[in-house]
Design a protein around this motif. Structure first.
Motif, PDB file in Angstrom:
ATOM      1  N   PRO A   1       0.824  -1.218  -0.032  1.00 45.83           N
ATOM      2  CA  PRO A   1       0.110   0.053  -0.157  1.00 45.83           C
ATOM      3  C   PRO A   1       0.787   1.364   0.043  1.00 45.83           C
ATOM      4  CG  PRO A   1      -0.985  -1.535   1.481  1.00 45.83           C
ATOM      5  CD  PRO A   1       0.316  -2.183   1.206  1.00 45.83           C
ATOM      6  N   VAL A   2       2.019   1.145   0.521  1.00 48.48           N
ATOM      7  CA  VAL A   2       2.943   2.397   0.642  1.00 48.48           C
ATOM      8  C   VAL A   2       3.413   2.702  -0.877  1.00 48.48           C
ATOM      9  CG1 VAL A   2       5.160   3.422   1.483  1.00 48.48           C
ATOM     10  CG2 VAL A   2       3.360   2.118   2.963  1.00 48.48           C
ATOM     11  N   GLU A   3       3.721   1.595  -1.386  1.00 42.95           N
ATOM     12  CA  GLU A   3       4.405   1.637  -2.828  1.00 42.95           C
ATOM     13  C   GLU A   3       3.159   2.230  -3.807  1.00 42.95           C
ATOM     14  OE1 GLU A   3       7.254   0.962  -4.059  1.00 42.95           O
ATOM     15  OE2 GLU A   3       8.137   0.410  -2.059  1.00 42.95           O
ATOM     16  N   LEU A   4       2.079   1.655  -3.505  1.00 40.09           N
ATOM     17  CA  LEU A   4       0.852   2.459  -4.249  1.00 40.09           C
ATOM     18  C   LEU A   4       0.526   3.740  -3.974  1.00 40.09           C
ATOM     19  CD1 LEU A   4      -1.834  -0.727  -4.144  1.00 40.09           C
ATOM     20  CD2 LEU A   4      -0.405   0.177  -5.974  1.00 40.09           C
ATOM     21  N   PHE A   5       0.623   4.168  -2.762  1.00 38.07           N
ATOM     22  CA  PHE A   5       0.431   5.515  -2.491  1.00 38.07           C
ATOM     23  C   PHE A   5       1.288   6.340  -3.181  1.00 38.07           C
ATOM     24  CE2 PHE A   5       1.685   9.105   0.437  1.00 38.07           C
ATOM     25  CZ  PHE A   5       0.576   9.664   0.469  1.00 38.07           C
ATOM     26  N   PHE A   6       2.717   6.159  -3.188  1.00 40.16           N
ATOM     27  CA  PHE A   6       3.943   6.786  -3.905  1.00 40.16           C
ATOM     28  C   PHE A   6       3.493   6.732  -5.396  1.00 40.16           C
ATOM     29  CE2 PHE A   6       6.019   6.783   0.263  1.00 40.16           C
ATOM     30  CZ  PHE A   6       6.534   8.167   0.170  1.00 40.16           C
ATOM     31  N   LYS A   7       2.910   5.748  -5.844  1.00 34.35           N
ATOM     32  CA  LYS A   7       2.729   5.568  -7.325  1.00 34.35           C
ATOM     33  C   LYS A   7       1.708   6.586  -7.674  1.00 34.35           C
ATOM     34  CE  LYS A   7       1.176   2.539 -10.956  1.00 34.35           C
ATOM     35  NZ  LYS A   7       0.618   1.446 -11.258  1.00 34.35           N
ATOM     36  N   TRP A   8       0.664   6.638  -6.933  1.00 39.48           N
ATOM     37  CA  TRP A   8      -0.479   7.691  -6.886  1.00 39.48           C
ATOM     38  C   TRP A   8      -0.002   9.038  -6.799  1.00 39.48           C
ATOM     39  CZ3 TRP A   8      -2.439  11.621  -4.045  1.00 39.48           C
ATOM     40  CH2 TRP A   8      -3.709  12.236  -4.554  1.00 39.48           C
TER      41      TRP A   8
ATOM     42  N   ARG B   1       1.995  15.656  -9.668  1.00 41.73           N
ATOM     43  CA  ARG B   1       2.916  16.532 -10.462  1.00 41.73           C
ATOM     44  C   ARG B   1       4.030  17.195  -9.728  1.00 41.73           C
ATOM     45  NH1 ARG B   1      -0.012  20.725 -13.562  1.00 41.73           N
ATOM     46  NH2 ARG B   1       1.989  20.897 -14.361  1.00 41.73           N
ATOM     47  N   ILE B   2       4.626  16.162  -8.781  1.00 39.29           N
ATOM     48  CA  ILE B   2       5.874  16.638  -7.866  1.00 39.29           C
ATOM     49  C   ILE B   2       7.016  16.304  -8.866  1.00 39.29           C
ATOM     50  CG2 ILE B   2       7.152  16.489  -5.875  1.00 39.29           C
ATOM     51  CD1 ILE B   2       4.563  16.006  -4.293  1.00 39.29           C
ATOM     52  N   LYS B   3       7.643  17.405  -9.447  1.00 42.71           N
ATOM     53  CA  LYS B   3       8.965  16.958 -10.293  1.00 42.71           C
ATOM     54  C   LYS B   3      10.154  16.728  -9.231  1.00 42.71           C
ATOM     55  CE  LYS B   3       6.541  17.663 -14.070  1.00 42.71           C
ATOM     56  NZ  LYS B   3       5.736  16.419 -14.309  1.00 42.71           N
ATOM     57  N   ALA B   4      10.437  17.468  -8.609  1.00 43.50           N
ATOM     58  CA  ALA B   4      11.384  17.425  -7.747  1.00 43.50           C
ATOM     59  C   ALA B   4      11.138  18.082  -6.284  1.00 43.50           C
ATOM     60  CB  ALA B   4      12.683  18.072  -8.102  1.00 43.50           C
ATOM     61  N   PHE B   5      11.618  17.731  -5.354  1.00 41.86           N
ATOM     62  CA  PHE B   5      11.715  18.087  -4.076  1.00 41.86           C
ATOM     63  C   PHE B   5      12.717  19.296  -3.884  1.00 41.86           C
ATOM     64  CE2 PHE B   5      10.106  13.622  -3.430  1.00 41.86           C
ATOM     65  CZ  PHE B   5       8.898  14.229  -2.770  1.00 41.86           C
ATOM     66  N   TYR B   6      12.208  20.289  -3.194  1.00 38.90           N
ATOM     67  CA  TYR B   6      12.782  21.517  -2.936  1.00 38.90           C
ATOM     68  C   TYR B   6      13.828  21.583  -1.720  1.00 38.90           C
ATOM     69  CZ  TYR B   6      10.037  23.364  -6.586  1.00 38.90           C
ATOM     70  OH  TYR B   6       9.279  23.653  -7.640  1.00 38.90           O
ATOM     71  N   GLY B   7      13.439  20.531  -0.818  1.00 35.79           N
ATOM     72  CA  GLY B   7      14.164  20.328   0.399  1.00 35.79           C
ATOM     73  C   GLY B   7      14.548  18.797   0.398  1.00 35.79           C
ATOM     74  N   THR B   8      15.623  18.698   1.102  1.00 32.56           N
ATOM     75  CA  THR B   8      15.838  17.126   1.159  1.00 32.56           C
ATOM     76  C   THR B   8      15.593  16.624   2.602  1.00 32.56           C
ATOM     77  OG1 THR B   8      17.990  17.527   1.884  1.00 32.56           O
ATOM     78  CG2 THR B   8      17.600  17.085  -0.422  1.00 32.56           C
TER      79      THR B   8
ATOM     80  N   ALA C   1       0.999  19.410  -1.894  1.00 32.45           N
ATOM     81  CA  ALA C   1       0.422  18.918  -3.027  1.00 32.45           C
ATOM     82  C   ALA C   1      -0.997  18.319  -2.945  1.00 32.45           C
ATOM     83  CB  ALA C   1       1.531  18.041  -3.706  1.00 32.45           C
ATOM     84  N   ILE C   2      -1.109  17.429  -1.837  1.00 26.65           N
ATOM     85  CA  ILE C   2      -2.206  16.754  -1.728  1.00 26.65           C
ATOM     86  C   ILE C   2      -3.402  17.728  -1.348  1.00 26.65           C
ATOM     87  CG2 ILE C   2      -3.280  15.276   0.145  1.00 26.65           C
ATOM     88  CD1 ILE C   2      -0.796  13.516   0.334  1.00 26.65           C
ATOM     89  N   THR C   3      -3.277  18.847  -0.555  1.00 25.52           N
ATOM     90  CA  THR C   3      -3.981  19.640  -0.381  1.00 25.52           C
ATOM     91  C   THR C   3      -4.674  20.529  -1.375  1.00 25.52           C
ATOM     92  OG1 THR C   3      -3.134  20.196   2.035  1.00 25.52           O
ATOM     93  CG2 THR C   3      -4.410  21.641   1.213  1.00 25.52           C
ATOM     94  N   VAL C   4      -3.591  20.943  -2.202  1.00 29.07           N
ATOM     95  CA  VAL C   4      -4.099  21.716  -3.841  1.00 29.07           C
ATOM     96  C   VAL C   4      -5.077  20.389  -4.323  1.00 29.07           C
ATOM     97  CG1 VAL C   4      -3.399  22.294  -5.866  1.00 29.07           C
ATOM     98  CG2 VAL C   4      -2.195  23.121  -3.832  1.00 29.07           C
ATOM     99  N   TYR C   5      -4.661  19.343  -4.425  1.00 28.18           N
ATOM    100  CA  TYR C   5      -5.496  18.383  -5.278  1.00 28.18           C
ATOM    101  C   TYR C   5      -6.755  18.163  -4.725  1.00 28.18           C
ATOM    102  CZ  TYR C   5      -6.410  13.966  -7.709  1.00 28.18           C
ATOM    103  OH  TYR C   5      -6.982  13.003  -8.558  1.00 28.18           O
ATOM    104  N   VAL C   6      -6.859  18.175  -3.477  1.00 24.54           N
ATOM    105  CA  VAL C   6      -8.054  17.872  -2.836  1.00 24.54           C
ATOM    106  C   VAL C   6      -9.106  19.307  -3.026  1.00 24.54           C
ATOM    107  CG1 VAL C   6      -9.396  17.609  -0.571  1.00 24.54           C
ATOM    108  CG2 VAL C   6      -7.366  16.161  -1.169  1.00 24.54           C
ATOM    109  N   LEU C   7      -8.504  20.271  -2.826  1.00 21.07           N
ATOM    110  CA  LEU C   7      -9.225  21.349  -3.163  1.00 21.07           C
ATOM    111  C   LEU C   7      -9.835  21.759  -4.472  1.00 21.07           C
ATOM    112  CD1 LEU C   7      -7.050  24.235  -1.365  1.00 21.07           C
ATOM    113  CD2 LEU C   7      -9.303  23.406  -0.520  1.00 21.07           C
TER     114      LEU C   7
END
Length: 147
Positions: free
Chosen positions: A54-61, A67-74, A86-92
């Motif tokens: 399920p964790v793998e499926l979540f990251f696939k989703w 549309r996260i191309k790269a992370f701005y922090g590590t 990103a999830i918040t924008v998607y839900v809104l």
């Protein structure tokens, strides 16, 4: 116990590995797992992989929809913050689509918003316009930066 034999894989991981085979009777499938854990029973290894799925499926989703191309922090906090945003924008956008009964897909709506992010426009009118991607912006309110 086994070793990887491919030229590149053997170079990248020269240690021994363990092959665990598990028969899933519900789905009538045989699953094969490779692990470097030689201490845990085979059933425990199979259960760990099953719980990880399920964790793998979540990251696939996330990759397909957010549309996260790269992370701005590590740091862990930076990555979690960006995923939550990103999830918040998607839900809104999904809520707006449902409330305003917009037929466009969430992907199309996100595309429209990303293309018009610096325009001063009524969001409802912007998303309700028919064929917005096909029409030229006749009364574009966007400022020109390089005139």
């Amino acid at each position: 116990m086994a070793r990887l034999t491919g030229t590149r894989s053997a170079k990248d991981y020269p240690d021994q590995i363990r092959r665990v085979r598990y028969r899933d009777r519900e789905r009538n499938k045989t699953l094969v797992f490779l692990t470097n854990n030689f201490n845990l029973p085979a059933l425990t290894i199979a259960e760990l992989y099953r719980q990880r799925w399920p964790v793998e499926l979540f990251f696939k989703w996330i990759k397909q929809h957010l549309r996260i191309k790269a992370f701005y922090g590590t740091s862990a906090n930076a990555v979690k913050t960006q995923i939550w945003i990103a999830i918040t924008v998607y839900v809104l956008i999904a809520v707006l689509r449902e409330r305003w009964r917009i037929e466009a897909s969430l992907y199309t709506m996100l595309q429209i918003l990303s293309l018009t992010i610096f325009e001063k426009a009524n969001l409802y009118q912007l998303l309700r316009q028919e064929n917005i991607l096909e029409r030229p912006h006749e009364a574009c309110k966007q400022l020109n930066l390089l005139d």
